[in-house]
Design a protein around this motif. Structure first.
Motif, PDB file in Angstrom:
ATOM      1  N   PRO B 221      41.176   0.498  36.879  1.00 30.06           N
ATOM      2  CA  PRO B 221      42.556   0.144  36.489  1.00 30.06           C
ATOM      3  C   PRO B 221      42.810  -1.358  36.576  1.00 30.06           C
ATOM      4  O   PRO B 221      43.682  -1.819  37.312  1.00 30.06           O
ATOM      5  N   THR B 222      42.013  -2.143  35.831  1.00 32.82           N
ATOM      6  CA  THR B 222      42.155  -3.609  35.890  1.00 32.82           C
ATOM      7  C   THR B 222      43.196  -4.089  34.878  1.00 32.82           C
ATOM      8  O   THR B 222      43.660  -3.335  34.031  1.00 32.82           O
ATOM      9  N   LEU B 223      43.500  -5.380  34.967  1.00 35.71           N
ATOM     10  CA  LEU B 223      44.250  -6.050  33.913  1.00 35.71           C
ATOM     11  C   LEU B 223      43.283  -6.376  32.773  1.00 35.71           C
ATOM     12  O   LEU B 223      42.059  -6.368  32.963  1.00 35.71           O
ATOM     13  N   PHE B 224      43.831  -6.693  31.612  1.00 40.00           N
ATOM     14  CA  PHE B 224      43.014  -7.107  30.454  1.00 40.00           C
ATOM     15  C   PHE B 224      43.614  -8.375  29.851  1.00 40.00           C
ATOM     16  O   PHE B 224      44.839  -8.460  29.680  1.00 40.00           O
ATOM     17  N   LEU B 225      42.754  -9.322  29.516  1.00 37.87           N
ATOM     18  CA  LEU B 225      43.196 -10.608  28.957  1.00 37.87           C
ATOM     19  C   LEU B 225      42.542 -10.852  27.602  1.00 37.87           C
ATOM     20  O   LEU B 225      41.339 -10.608  27.434  1.00 37.87           O
ATOM     21  N   ALA B 226      43.317 -11.357  26.653  1.00 37.41           N
ATOM     22  CA  ALA B 226      42.756 -11.766  25.348  1.00 37.41           C
ATOM     23  C   ALA B 226      43.765 -12.642  24.619  1.00 37.41           C
ATOM     24  O   ALA B 226      44.959 -12.650  24.946  1.00 37.41           O
ATOM     25  N   LEU B 227      43.267 -13.364  23.631  1.00 42.13           N
ATOM     26  CA  LEU B 227      44.155 -14.069  22.708  1.00 42.13           C
ATOM     27  C   LEU B 227      44.792 -13.046  21.768  1.00 42.13           C
ATOM     28  O   LEU B 227      44.151 -12.053  21.397  1.00 42.13           O
ATOM     29  N   VAL B 228      46.031 -13.290  21.386  1.00 41.34           N
ATOM     30  CA  VAL B 228      46.664 -12.502  20.320  1.00 41.34           C
ATOM     31  C   VAL B 228      47.359 -13.454  19.354  1.00 41.34           C
ATOM     32  O   VAL B 228      47.699 -14.586  19.710  1.00 41.34           O
ATOM     33  N   LEU B 243      48.245 -10.855  28.742  1.00 39.48           N
ATOM     34  CA  LEU B 243      47.654 -10.052  29.820  1.00 39.48           C
ATOM     35  C   LEU B 243      48.385  -8.715  29.856  1.00 39.48           C
ATOM     36  O   LEU B 243      49.630  -8.696  29.892  1.00 39.48           O
ATOM     37  N   VAL B 244      47.648  -7.620  29.821  1.00 37.96           N
ATOM     38  CA  VAL B 244      48.279  -6.295  29.947  1.00 37.96           C
ATOM     39  C   VAL B 244      47.659  -5.564  31.141  1.00 37.96           C
ATOM     40  O   VAL B 244      46.559  -5.901  31.584  1.00 37.96           O
ATOM     41  N   GLN B 249      50.952  -2.095  29.545  1.00 30.23           N
ATOM     42  CA  GLN B 249      52.235  -2.783  29.664  1.00 30.23           C
ATOM     43  C   GLN B 249      51.963  -4.288  29.767  1.00 30.23           C
ATOM     44  O   GLN B 249      51.027  -4.704  30.466  1.00 30.23           O
ATOM     45  N   ILE B 250      52.785  -5.068  29.090  1.00 32.15           N
ATOM     46  CA  ILE B 250      52.549  -6.515  29.081  1.00 32.15           C
ATOM     47  C   ILE B 250      52.911  -7.121  30.437  1.00 32.15           C
ATOM     48  O   ILE B 250      54.025  -6.931  30.934  1.00 32.15           O
ATOM     49  N   VAL B 251      51.956  -7.831  31.016  1.00 30.63           N
ATOM     50  CA  VAL B 251      52.178  -8.529  32.285  1.00 30.63           C
ATOM     51  C   VAL B 251      52.542  -9.989  32.007  1.00 30.63           C
ATOM     52  O   VAL B 251      53.453 -10.548  32.612  1.00 30.63           O
ATOM     53  N   GLU B 252      51.814 -10.613  31.108  1.00 35.07           N
ATOM     54  CA  GLU B 252      52.134 -11.969  30.637  1.00 35.07           C
ATOM     55  C   GLU B 252      52.083 -11.906  29.109  1.00 35.07           C
ATOM     56  O   GLU B 252      51.034 -11.619  28.530  1.00 35.07           O
TER      57      GLU B 252
END
Lengths: 217, 474
Positions: B221-228, B243-244, B249-252
């Motif tokens: 259950p990690t966070l996920f980061l990417a460019l959008v 970051l979701v 759910q959007i965290v950043e």
């Protein structure tokens, strides 16, 4: 009308590590001489992608640099820089690089410099309708099993061409003696002599082979 | 009696690593570690060089991902120059990055991982490789080789050579694309789209027999980061960072890449040269996040091309929120190949792509710049500080594989707990599954430690007294 015979010339090694780029230099020279008659590719190492190009060819040369078999450590000790130049910011430690002037053991330079070895596919799938057992043997053989995924040896490349397309051309491994593997693009006298010899050998073979193949068309 | 298992070296990955598995008194797994054992130190020795040289220097970090470093470095340079790259320059950079994603993902899937998936995790290790694949599935092997070849040839066409092309520069790219080159690339796209669609079906079919492995690789259950992109769409070159969480759910929502340092920290452990980036508000190690194909598909709202969006919709059914299983990196990789091919088609149909105005000229206008792009393995950051002449005073490279480091350690532990029980001896198949859990991330250790090395693997079984009780080596 049959299709024209195609020739693949592969030069591989690291051209930023002096003599290791000898294969590139030979391949590019052959490409300049024969232009449209040969397909030249170069790279740091043999890669599986070239198996497809190999399978589509009728004649191939794989050209690499290698330390000449039988070369004694004493021979290598004879290869010394005669001149040192200071180059600020150089990576060669203490701000120094060596020039291309070397002392060379006459015994080395008098030897035959280039070796040419004909590579044969380890098996022949042509006409064999049930070759899966043979293929498994090849897949497990010592030659091809040490495969990380993106770099392979010359015998393995030929074997892979056969596995993928059922054929491989007459393939020659041309080995050029090499003694300098430092950073830079200058080559040693040993490698330069080998490069010239390799170009002549391949050139002569191409003349004979293409003349013969042209008469077949 | 407690033991420690060591896998050293780890095979079929890019770099050199080992795995240690620590057992408790009852012979069950207490913890597992993925050690990266090579070091090169690019960040330090680049100091003093001109930032103009960095695309060429940093490309030498790796023979697999040079394009990623060229682009992130060029983008950091764009910021130092203070220029807007001409549209053709940006589109050509995008084209090369898409080709890089295709060739790297094809290598990761076909050459490195598909032997496990198609020949079986328990198949003989001597033929569990590309040759074994070619022997049993020659058409699949040929398809994979041709796909990687396509990506490399696009890179070679644009950059003049397939490895380390000196093409991307601060301000844009050196050379434009001509009509003949464009048409040559365009003509090969349909064959590749058909090939990846066929591979996707093959992969989905193969999953039927791999339930145990899919489960064993864990659902972290990690966070996920990417460019959008501006609308939250899949992005690989520019845009903002999103970051979701595990529920998608959007965290950043929109981190400015120039300010990544306000959000992400880097921890170090004495047992690995690979750093451990984390999301600062959650601290270390709770701020574990993942990047790469799985993250990009979890973070984006949509891909923006019809075939890939259809696959994305099916992919999303694997999770309640985000798709969490590390095994599904393979699936995400294949969908991204399809997305990249569709994006290449769109770019080649854009008349801007043939413009000769592809580079902006300027001198140093800022003393600091961050370049961010999506490398095949995830988000890549190049951060430079320069003096007024453009000489580098400080360099930080935050590499995709490093950002997956915490998760890779957690995945190794999950797989080890699933297969290593009661202190039983390790079988070759178990060793391979532990290795494969790392391969799912397709780590590039040459990049992430900026390290030179081969790709061997060592697993050590270590007891609570610290003694090595068992060892397996390739």
């Amino acid at each position: 009308m049959t299709r024209p015979k195609s020739v693949l010339v592969v030069g591989y090694g690291n051209p930023s590590r002096q003599d290791d780029g000898a294969g590139w230099l030979v391949a590019e020279a052959i490409g300049r001489r024969w232009r449209q008659r040969v397909h030249v590719v170069t790279g740091q190492q043999l890669v599986p992608e070239w198996a497809l190009s190999l399978a589509e060819s009728d004649l191939a040369f794989l050209i690499d640099a290698e330390i000449q078999k039988g070369t004694r450590s004493d021979d290598l000790k004879e290869v010394v820089p005669l001149q040192i130049a200071k180059v600020p910011g150089s990576f060669h430690g203490e701000g120094q690089v060596r020039t291309q002037q070397i002392a060379i053991n006459p015994e080395i330079s008098s030897r035959r410099r280039v070796t040419v070895r004909k590579l044969c596919p380890t098996f022949n799938a042509t006409g064999d309708q049930d070759s899966s057992a043979d293929l498994d043997v090849i897949a497990q053989s010592q030659t091809v099993s040490r495969v990380g995924g993106h770099a392979i040896g010359p015998e393995s490349l030929v074997a892979l061409a056969v596995m993928l397309s059922g054929r491989a051309p007459e393939t020659h491994l041309v080995s050029i003696p090499a003694i300098w593997f430092g950073f830079g693009d200058g080559t040693s006298a040993v490698a330069r002599a080998g490069i010239a010899e390799a170009i002549d050998l391949i050139d002569a073979h191409l003349v004979r082979w293409l003349t013969g193949s042209l008469s077949d068309e | 009696m407690s033991r420690r298992i060591v896998i050293d070296p780890v095979t079929r990955i890019e770099g050199h690593a080992k795995i240690t598995i620590h057992l408790d008194d009852s012979g069950n797994v207490a913890e597992a570690r993925f050690h990266v054992t090579e070091f090169r130190g690019f960040e330090k020795f680049c100091e003093g060089r001109l930032f103009w040289e960095m695309p060429g220097i940093s490309a030498r970090i790796c023979g697999i991902c040079p394009v990623s470093h060229i682009l992130a470095s060029s983008k950091a340079g764009d910021h130092i120059l203070g220029v807007a790259v001409p549209p053709a320059g940006e589109k050509l950079r995008r084209l090369m990055n898409l080709a890089q994603i295709i060739q790297s993902h094809a290598l990761g899937f076909f050459h490195l991982s598909s032997p496990d998936l198609l020949l079986g995790f328990d198949s003989p290790p001597a033929s569990r490789n590309l040759f074994g694949l070619a022997a049993r599935y020659p058409d699949v092997a040929k398809m994979g080789i041709r796909m990687r070849q396509f990506g490399q040839e696009v890179i070679g066409t644009l950059g003049g050579r397939k490895i380390h092309p000196s093409w991307g520069v601060p301000g844009g790219v050196r050379d434009p694309l001509d009509v003949a080159e464009r048409d040559q690339i365009r003509a090969r796209v349909p064959e590749q789209i058909a090939a990846i669609q066929s591979t996707l079906q093959l992969y989905k079919d193969s999953l039927v027999g791999l339930d145990d492995e899919v489960r064993a690789f864990g659902e972290l259950p990690t966070l996920f980061l990417a460019l959008v992109g501006p609308g939250g769409e899949w992005e690989h070159y520019d845009g903002h960072l999103r970051l979701v969480d595990a529920n998608r759910q959007i965290v950043e929502a929109a981190i400015d890449p120039q300010r990544y340092g306000d959000y992400f920290g880097e921890a170090a452990e004495p047992w690995s040269y690979l750093k451990f980036p984390y999301y600062q508000p959650l601290g270390y190690p709770a701020g574990s996040y993942r990047v790469g194909p799985l993250a990009r598909l979890n973070v984006c709202e949509r891909i923006g091309s019809p075939l890939a969006d259809r696959e994305l919709a099916e992919f999303r059914t694997l999770g309640q929120g985000a798709v969490l299983g590390a095994f599904h990196y393979h699936y995400a990789r294949l969908i991204e190949i399809l997305a990249s091919l569709e994006a290449i088609e769109r770019l080649l149909d854009d008349p801007d792509i043939l413009s000769s105005r592809c580079r902006a000229e300027a001198s140093v206008n800022r003393l600091e710049g961050v370049g961010v792009s999506e490398a095949p393995r995830g988000t890549l950051f190049h951060h430079y500080r320069v003096d007024p002449t453009g000489r580098l005073e400080w360099v930080n490279l935050l590499i995709a594989t490093g950002q997956n480091n915490l998760a890779m350690n957690q995945t190794v532990a999950a797989v080890a707990r699933h297969y290593v029980r009661g202190g039983q001896d390790l079988t070759e198949g178990v060793l391979n599954r532990i290795e494969a859990s790392i391969r799912a991330y397709d780590p590039c250790l040459s990049c992430s430690t900026h390290a030179i090395g081969q790709m061997p693997l060592l697993i050590q079984l270590i007891g609570p007294d610290g003694q090595i009780r068992d060892e397996a080596r390739r």
